[in-house]
Design a protein around this motif. Structure first.
Motif, mmCIF file in Angstrom:
data_model
loop_
_atom_site.group_PDB
_atom_site.id
_atom_site.type_symbol
_atom_site.label_atom_id
_atom_site.label_comp_id
_atom_site.label_asym_id
_atom_site.label_seq_id
_atom_site.Cartn_x
_atom_site.Cartn_y
_atom_site.Cartn_z
ATOM 1 N N UNK A 185 52.448 36.166 40.042
ATOM 2 C CA UNK A 185 52.853 37.408 39.485
ATOM 3 C C UNK A 185 51.987 37.660 38.041
ATOM 4 N N UNK A 186 51.372 36.996 37.489
ATOM 5 C CA UNK A 186 50.534 37.243 36.473
ATOM 6 C C UNK A 186 49.472 38.328 37.101
ATOM 7 N N UNK A 187 49.368 39.162 35.730
ATOM 8 C CA UNK A 187 48.139 40.339 36.373
ATOM 9 C C UNK A 187 46.694 39.694 36.231
ATOM 10 N N UNK A 188 45.920 39.901 37.340
ATOM 11 C CA UNK A 188 44.752 39.074 37.352
ATOM 12 C C UNK A 188 43.738 39.634 36.263
ATOM 13 N N UNK A 189 44.024 40.726 35.343
ATOM 14 C CA UNK A 189 43.179 41.331 34.467
ATOM 15 C C UNK A 189 43.864 41.306 33.150
ATOM 16 N N UNK A 190 44.851 40.601 32.788
ATOM 17 C CA UNK A 190 45.648 40.477 31.682
ATOM 18 C C UNK A 190 44.899 39.987 30.379
ATOM 19 N N UNK A 191 43.905 39.065 30.915
ATOM 20 C CA UNK A 191 43.164 38.380 29.736
ATOM 21 C C UNK A 191 43.662 37.431 29.018
ATOM 22 N N UNK A 200 37.999 33.168 37.054
ATOM 23 C CA UNK A 200 36.641 32.954 36.889
ATOM 24 C C UNK A 200 36.437 31.654 37.843
ATOM 25 N N UNK A 201 37.393 30.750 37.936
ATOM 26 C CA UNK A 201 36.887 29.474 38.626
ATOM 27 C C UNK A 201 36.857 29.919 40.158
ATOM 28 N N UNK A 202 37.828 30.645 40.676
ATOM 29 C CA UNK A 202 37.766 31.152 41.986
ATOM 30 C C UNK A 202 36.657 31.884 42.347
ATOM 31 N N UNK A 208 34.993 31.472 30.315
ATOM 32 C CA UNK A 208 34.660 31.866 29.053
ATOM 33 C C UNK A 208 35.768 30.942 27.969
ATOM 34 N N UNK A 209 35.090 30.383 27.081
ATOM 35 C CA UNK A 209 35.714 29.563 25.893
ATOM 36 C C UNK A 209 35.475 30.221 24.735
ATOM 37 N N UNK A 210 36.656 30.628 24.066
ATOM 38 C CA UNK A 210 36.180 31.185 22.663
ATOM 39 C C UNK A 210 36.415 30.248 21.578
ATOM 40 N N UNK A 266 35.835 24.114 41.699
ATOM 41 C CA UNK A 266 34.961 25.302 41.442
ATOM 42 C C UNK A 266 33.687 24.486 40.784
ATOM 43 N N UNK A 267 32.537 25.228 41.070
ATOM 44 C CA UNK A 267 31.380 24.777 40.327
ATOM 45 C C UNK A 267 31.084 25.696 38.999
ATOM 46 N N UNK A 268 32.007 26.474 38.532
ATOM 47 C CA UNK A 268 31.765 27.380 37.287
ATOM 48 C C UNK A 268 31.517 26.315 36.039
#
Length: 325
Positions: A185-191, A200-202, A208-210, A266-268
């Motif tokens: 139930x997390x929002x996919x675009x919640x950052x 990103x992996x899927x 992205x690593x900050x 994933x190959x990310x």
């Protein structure tokens, strides 16, 4: 059987269609309560509670807590406020108003009807902590004028209001400080980092690593958190909190990304970007109070929780027509 035992407890959940709120509504219904879910759907999603609509003990109402609400309830769980940087920085003034005006309105309601009220506070009240792990007695290290301040200071002010209502009006309060939580139930675009990494992996895109990725977080699965909520609300009036609720297991961002890549197959690749302003270097709860007062500690291990969360996001992406790569 008395009339009192026949009456269901009426519970209001603000932000009830959000990530955590929806799981809480489900748990309260399972416990036999009559639940009123209130949400303005800025970040909450109807799909999170759609499966509850057929339950005769569940009701949903579109409402913004910055305006007064007039209902009759026995308990209030105040979860209303965008909790991810992407969402709370979109309209920072409204974010502060949601925390402060929302607290005033819900505390006013609790005072009027004599309800017990729970505040979903946050580990962000500790800011970028100079004490590690963070106990409830630590006052924090917060930038009052930064990009995250609308959320951090809004939640700090809400805690102030809760304790002033308790001292001045005798309002029955419970305050929980929530550390990083994840799950379905997390929002996919919640950052947030877990949803970012998994999506990103899927999709097979770069993760992205900050910064250098050595900053740490502690990740609590949502079912564990909700259990902590219910236990805190069930304590006697002498227990007000604040009480930390989170998983003391500490992981770097690099470790989390590697776990997500392994579990998704994933190959990310990992890519590094500059660290956002005021991003805490360390975050880990001291949960001694939760253990001693509530008999609570998280039980879901990170890999188990990530597996369930990955399955959820895989389904969301598939239903959106986005194929895994």
């Amino acid at each position: 059987m008395t009339l009192e035992t026949l009456q269901k407890k009426k519970i209001l959940v603000t932000g009830g269609a959000g990530f955590i709120g929806s799981h809480l509504c489900e748990r309260l219904l399972a416990d036999g309560a009559d639940v009123l879910c209130v949400d303005n759907f800025f970040t909450g999603q109807k799909t999170n509670v759609a499966h509850l609509l057929g339950n005769p003990n569940f009701e949903i109402q579109r409402h913004d807590v910055t305006f007064p609400l007039y209902v009759e309830v026995d308990e209030i769980y105040n979860l209303a406020c965008p909790a991810s940087p992407v969402h709370y920085q979109h309209d920072p003034v409204q974010t502060t108003k949601t925390s402060v005006h929302g607290a005033i309105n819900m505390l006013g309601l609790a005072k009027r009807v004599g309800a017990k009220i729970f505040q979903a506070s946050t580990s962000e009240v500790y800011g970028d902590p100079n004490v590690h792990p963070q106990p409830e007695e630590y006052w924090g290290n917060v930038n009052p004028i930064g990009f995250r301040s609308c959320y951090d200071e809004g939640k700090r002010c809400a805690e102030t209001l809760f304790f002033d209502y308790h001292r001045q009006h005798g309002t029955k309060i419970k305050v929980a400080r929530i550390f990083n939580t994840y799950g379905p139930n997390m929002h996919p675009n919640d950052g947030r980092v877990v949803s970012n990494f998994i999506v990103q992996a899927l999709m097979g895109t770069d993760i992205t690593i900050y910064g250098d990725g050595q900053q740490t977080r502690s990740f609590c699965f949502v079912s564990d958190l909700v259990e902590g909520f219910v236990r805190l609300m069930g304590t006697g009036d002498e227990v007000t909190g604040p009480i930390n609720l989170g998983n003391p297991g500490e992981f770097t961002m690099i470790e989390l990304a590697q776990a997500v890549i392994r579990l998704t197959g994933s190959r990310s690749q990992l890519v590094h970007k500059p660290l956002p302003s005021d991003d805490p270097r360390q975050r880990k709860p001291d949960i001694a109070k939760a253990q001693s007062i509530l008999g609570w500690e998280p039980r879901v291990q990170l890999e188990q929780g990530l597996t369930a969360t990955i399955a959820y996001f895989d389904k969301v992406l598939s239903n959106s027509g986005i194929a895994r790569r």
